[in-house]
Design a protein around this motif. Structure first.
Motif, PDB file in Angstrom:
ATOM      1  N   GLU A 200      12.574   5.529   5.580  1.00  0.00           N
ATOM      2  CA  GLU A 200      11.919   6.388   6.580  1.00  0.00           C
ATOM      3  C   GLU A 200      12.422   7.830   6.572  1.00  0.00           C
ATOM      4  OE1 GLU A 200       9.276   5.422   8.270  1.00  0.00           O
ATOM      5  OE2 GLU A 200       9.446   3.509   7.225  1.00  0.00           O
TER       6      GLU A 200
ATOM      7  N   GLU B 140       0.828  -1.195   0.000  1.00  0.00           N
ATOM      8  CA  GLU B 140       0.000   0.000   0.000  1.00  0.00           C
ATOM      9  C   GLU B 140       0.866   1.251   0.000  1.00  0.00           C
ATOM     10  OE1 GLU B 140      -3.555   2.036  -0.278  1.00  0.00           O
ATOM     11  OE2 GLU B 140      -3.170  -0.118  -0.395  1.00  0.00           O
ATOM     12  N   ASN B 141       0.798   2.010  -1.096  1.00  0.00           N
ATOM     13  CA  ASN B 141       1.554   3.262  -1.241  1.00  0.00           C
ATOM     14  C   ASN B 141       3.067   3.052  -1.207  1.00  0.00           C
ATOM     15  OD1 ASN B 141      -0.907   4.767  -1.256  1.00  0.00           O
ATOM     16  ND2 ASN B 141      -0.940   4.643   0.986  1.00  0.00           N
ATOM     17  N   ARG B 142       3.512   1.842  -1.562  1.00  0.00           N
ATOM     18  CA  ARG B 142       4.947   1.543  -1.568  1.00  0.00           C
ATOM     19  C   ARG B 142       5.337   1.033  -2.959  1.00  0.00           C
ATOM     20  NH1 ARG B 142       6.629   1.706   3.833  1.00  0.00           N
ATOM     21  NH2 ARG B 142       8.717   1.128   3.149  1.00  0.00           N
TER      22      ARG B 142
ATOM     23  N   ARG C  21       3.185   9.191   1.194  1.00  0.00           N
ATOM     24  CA  ARG C  21       2.084   9.509   2.094  1.00  0.00           C
ATOM     25  C   ARG C  21       1.402  10.783   1.603  1.00  0.00           C
ATOM     26  NH1 ARG C  21       5.505   8.681   7.778  1.00  0.00           N
ATOM     27  NH2 ARG C  21       5.966   6.445   7.469  1.00  0.00           N
ATOM     28  N   VAL C  22       0.098  10.728   1.427  1.00  0.00           N
ATOM     29  CA  VAL C  22      -0.668  11.842   0.890  1.00  0.00           C
ATOM     30  C   VAL C  22      -1.722  12.259   1.903  1.00  0.00           C
ATOM     31  CG1 VAL C  22      -2.066  12.669  -1.056  1.00  0.00           C
ATOM     32  CG2 VAL C  22      -0.337  10.888  -1.427  1.00  0.00           C
ATOM     33  N   ALA C  23      -1.892  13.573   2.060  1.00  0.00           N
ATOM     34  CA  ALA C  23      -2.896  14.092   2.991  1.00  0.00           C
ATOM     35  C   ALA C  23      -3.383  15.449   2.495  1.00  0.00           C
ATOM     36  CB  ALA C  23      -2.318  14.234   4.398  1.00  0.00           C
TER      37      ALA C  23
ATOM     38  N   GLU D 209       8.037   4.982  -0.050  1.00  0.00           N
ATOM     39  CA  GLU D 209       6.660   5.095   0.403  1.00  0.00           C
ATOM     40  C   GLU D 209       6.180   6.509   0.139  1.00  0.00           C
ATOM     41  OE1 GLU D 209       3.953   4.817   4.508  1.00  0.00           O
ATOM     42  OE2 GLU D 209       6.133   4.597   4.588  1.00  0.00           O
TER      43      GLU D 209
ATOM     44  N   TYR E 166      -5.209   8.811  -4.196  1.00  0.00           N
ATOM     45  CA  TYR E 166      -5.776   9.370  -2.963  1.00  0.00           C
ATOM     46  C   TYR E 166      -7.122  10.045  -3.251  1.00  0.00           C
ATOM     47  CZ  TYR E 166      -6.198  12.773   0.877  1.00  0.00           C
ATOM     48  OH  TYR E 166      -6.655  13.559   1.924  1.00  0.00           O
TER      49      TYR E 166
ATOM     50  N   ALA F 176       2.043  15.572  -0.535  1.00  0.00           N
ATOM     51  CA  ALA F 176       2.573  14.212  -0.644  1.00  0.00           C
ATOM     52  C   ALA F 176       4.035  14.234  -0.213  1.00  0.00           C
ATOM     53  CB  ALA F 176       2.452  13.695  -2.066  1.00  0.00           C
TER      54      ALA F 176
ATOM     55  N   ARG G 158       9.081  16.470  -0.968  1.00  0.00           N
ATOM     56  CA  ARG G 158       7.812  16.982  -0.441  1.00  0.00           C
ATOM     57  C   ARG G 158       7.124  17.741  -1.567  1.00  0.00           C
ATOM     58  NH1 ARG G 158       6.184  17.475   4.720  1.00  0.00           N
ATOM     59  NH2 ARG G 158       8.333  17.139   5.424  1.00  0.00           N
TER      60      ARG G 158
END
Length: 264
Positions: free
Chosen positions: A97, A12-14, A76-78, A74, A46, A91, A102
């Motif tokens: 990690e 997932e998202n990777r 990550r979206v918000a 990975e 997303y 994103a 960005r």
């Protein structure tokens, strides 16, 4: 992995980059062009998880925070600024990690402005009327080797107009939308109009900002690009973006310019 795509989904998202994503400055890094497209694809996925309200991505800006190695990433979206007609989405790409990119995208609501539309530059000569050339004698890496490049006119140092398309899909097993596929080629602008040989000078971009006044369509990306170097180590790559129907927007990249050690 070498599967005919720039990325393989591994969770997932990777995603894991393939050899086709190899960079021009360092083949052990990802070229930012397909990574920028992957980020746009992640934003599309997303947004697909909610009802379509017609809002369109009208600007996306990327800040490159670190070295994007050819390793699993990975995304990550918000939503960081919600709204009914205007929304800001962010994103972040992480490798081991650690944030390496960005991105922020403005989504704008649709309105019928056909009656006042205008002001775009003239359309370019269509790619079907042009002959392909290879950039591989100038730039290494799997990404550059994956491209179909068709100059509109003979390039000069710091100035080029060319069409690009790719024979490689963005993500294996996933349908990338036309916008993500378009964006996946835009960062190439800094390489098609090089002011100096990359064997003597480095001029990588540390950002990319794309503004769109309409949604691009089709498999071809037109780059009408100018590159300026300043006297103190900074440069700017400025591009008018086209699809086969005409201009769709603009892209800007800020460059860090410095000689390679052998040229000092």
């Amino acid at each position: 992995m070498d599967t005919g795509s720039y990325y393989e989904p591994v969770g997932e998202n990777r995603y894991v980059p393939t050899s086709h994503a190899g960079g021009a400055w360092d083949p052990d890094e990802q070229h930012f062009s397909p990574l920028g497209g992957l980020i746009a694809h992640a934003i599309d996925r997303y947004l697909a998880g909610r009802p379509d309200d017609g809002r369109m991505l009208s600007r996306i800006s990327y800040d490159i925070l670190g070295r994007p190695t050819l390793a699993e990433c990975e995304i990550r979206v918000a939503t960081i600024r919600p709204g009914r007609t205007i929304e800001l989405v962010e994103a972040v790409v992480l490798i081991a990690e650690r944030p390496v990119v960005r991105a922020r995208a403005w989504l704008l609501g649709p309105f019928d402005t056909t009656a006042v539309a205008g002001g775009a530059p003239e359309a370019l000569t269509p790619p079907d009327e042009l002959a392909p050339v290879a950039l591989t004698p100038v730039w290494p890496g799997g990404y550059i080797a994956s491209l179909d490049i068709r100059p509109v006119s003979a390039p000069r140092p710091g100035r080029a107009t060319a069409w690009l398309s790719s024979r490689v899909g963005l993500v294996a097993g996933e349908d990338a939308g036309p916008l993500a596929s378009f964006i996946a080629l835009v960062d190439t602008a800094n390489g098609v109009a090089a002011r100096q040989p990359p064997t003597a000078w480095m001029f990588p971009n540390v950002d990319l900002t794309i503004h769109l006044h309409r949604r691009p369509e089709g498999r071809w990306v037109g780059l009408d690009t100018s590159v300026t170097f300043g006297p103190t180590g900074q440069g700017i790559t400025s591009t008018v973006l086209h699809d086969v129907a005409g201009a769709v927007g603009h892209a800007q990249q800020i460059l860090t310019v410095r000689p390679l050690p052998a040229a000092e």
